[in-house]
Scaffold this motif. Sequence first.
Motif, PDB file in Angstrom:
ATOM      1  N   ILE A  42       6.258   2.617 -10.210  1.00 16.66           N
ATOM      2  CA  ILE A  42       5.518   3.482  -9.287  1.00 16.66           C
ATOM      3  C   ILE A  42       4.662   2.638  -8.354  1.00 16.66           C
ATOM      4  N   GLY A  43       3.980   1.648  -8.909  1.00 14.12           N
ATOM      5  CA  GLY A  43       3.162   0.756  -8.093  1.00 14.12           C
ATOM      6  C   GLY A  43       3.989   0.008  -7.067  1.00 14.12           C
ATOM      7  N   LEU A  98       6.873   0.901  -5.796  1.00  9.74           N
ATOM      8  CA  LEU A  98       7.394   1.852  -4.801  1.00  9.74           C
ATOM      9  C   LEU A  98       6.326   2.229  -3.775  1.00  9.74           C
ATOM     10  N   VAL A  99       5.124   2.464  -4.243  1.00  6.81           N
ATOM     11  CA  VAL A  99       4.038   2.839  -3.320  1.00  6.81           C
ATOM     12  C   VAL A  99       3.772   1.709  -2.328  1.00  6.81           C
ATOM     13  N   LYS A 105       7.580   2.364 -16.094  1.00  9.95           N
ATOM     14  CA  LYS A 105       7.355   3.452 -15.154  1.00  9.95           C
ATOM     15  C   LYS A 105       6.125   3.192 -14.298  1.00  9.95           C
ATOM     16  N   GLN A 106       5.044   2.754 -14.910  1.00 13.16           N
ATOM     17  CA  GLN A 106       3.809   2.463 -14.171  1.00 13.16           C
ATOM     18  C   GLN A 106       4.029   1.347 -13.149  1.00 13.16           C
TER      19      GLN A 106
END
Length: 324
Positions: A118-119, A121-122, A114-115
């Motif tokens: 998210i990175g 995607l950003v 998940k971490q």
Amino acid sequence: MLEQVIVFAIVLSFIITVILSPIFIPFLRRLKFGQSIREEGPKSHQKKSGTPTMGGIMILLSIIVTTLWMTKKFASLSVETYLLLFVTICYGVLGFLDDMIKVVMKRNLGLTSKQKLIGQLVIALVFFFVYERSGFSTALHIPGTDLSINLGWGYVLLLIFMLVGGSNAVNLTDGLDGLLAGTAAIAFGAYAVLAWNQGQYDVAIFCVSVVGAVLGFLVFNAHPAKVFMGDTGSLALGGAIAAVAILTKLEILLVIIGGVFVIETLSVIIQVISFKTTGKRVFRMSPLHHHYELIGWSEWRVVVTFWAVGLLFAMLGIYIEVWI
């Protein structure tokens, strides 16, 4: 003149990596930044435990220095150059954090899924924001034809899929000594040819800078490896190859030129689906390179075979775009 620039960029990035490696490798060893090997992986890999990792730092430094210097001197520091460096550095930093957790906390999983997602995607969203604001096309080119499909805002979904998928696919391929370094050199070399053919010399310079850097790294990463690139290198290279495909408008060709990365990813997907639905495994182990190890192939044979397959895919991609 420009042909000489391309050759010089490869040589320069190669030399930078070769010079940095003997300095960084002992430093990484002193810091005890050794690779943790998965217990469920091939037993033959256990002897690699403790091999210095995070060698991707050397690759990144070489790419950044060579790209900035050569592009500024012989082409121009364009938006494309900055976007390519942005993606490469940001995904490299994300990989660096993943590697740091592995070596400091002594766990081989690093960041959680998940971490990491998210990175990724950003970074992809920031890339799209700059890409769209800079007036780049949101059309999807059909290789071998003059046809394009304008995706409009739907292009952001494709871009995110490519950057996130590309970084993960390349990361999965980094499992044997020299495997990713060789296949990445081939894939970026193919895109260098295509970028050159389009007159995108800044993108071509970036691509050959990567080629030189990973070939220099291969000197120390070939079996038996003295250093691993870690996620610092693999995530950066994956994001970079996807960004190159986007900026050259050859998005679809990435499936072909990066065929080895695609096959490696599909092997993992097939393995997971098969095991969850039937309780049976299609491959002895995934990604695919481990399957060939477990059926008796030597590590070097697997690597050279995958390089050869990667070269065939690269040649096919160039043929489709340039000669059809």
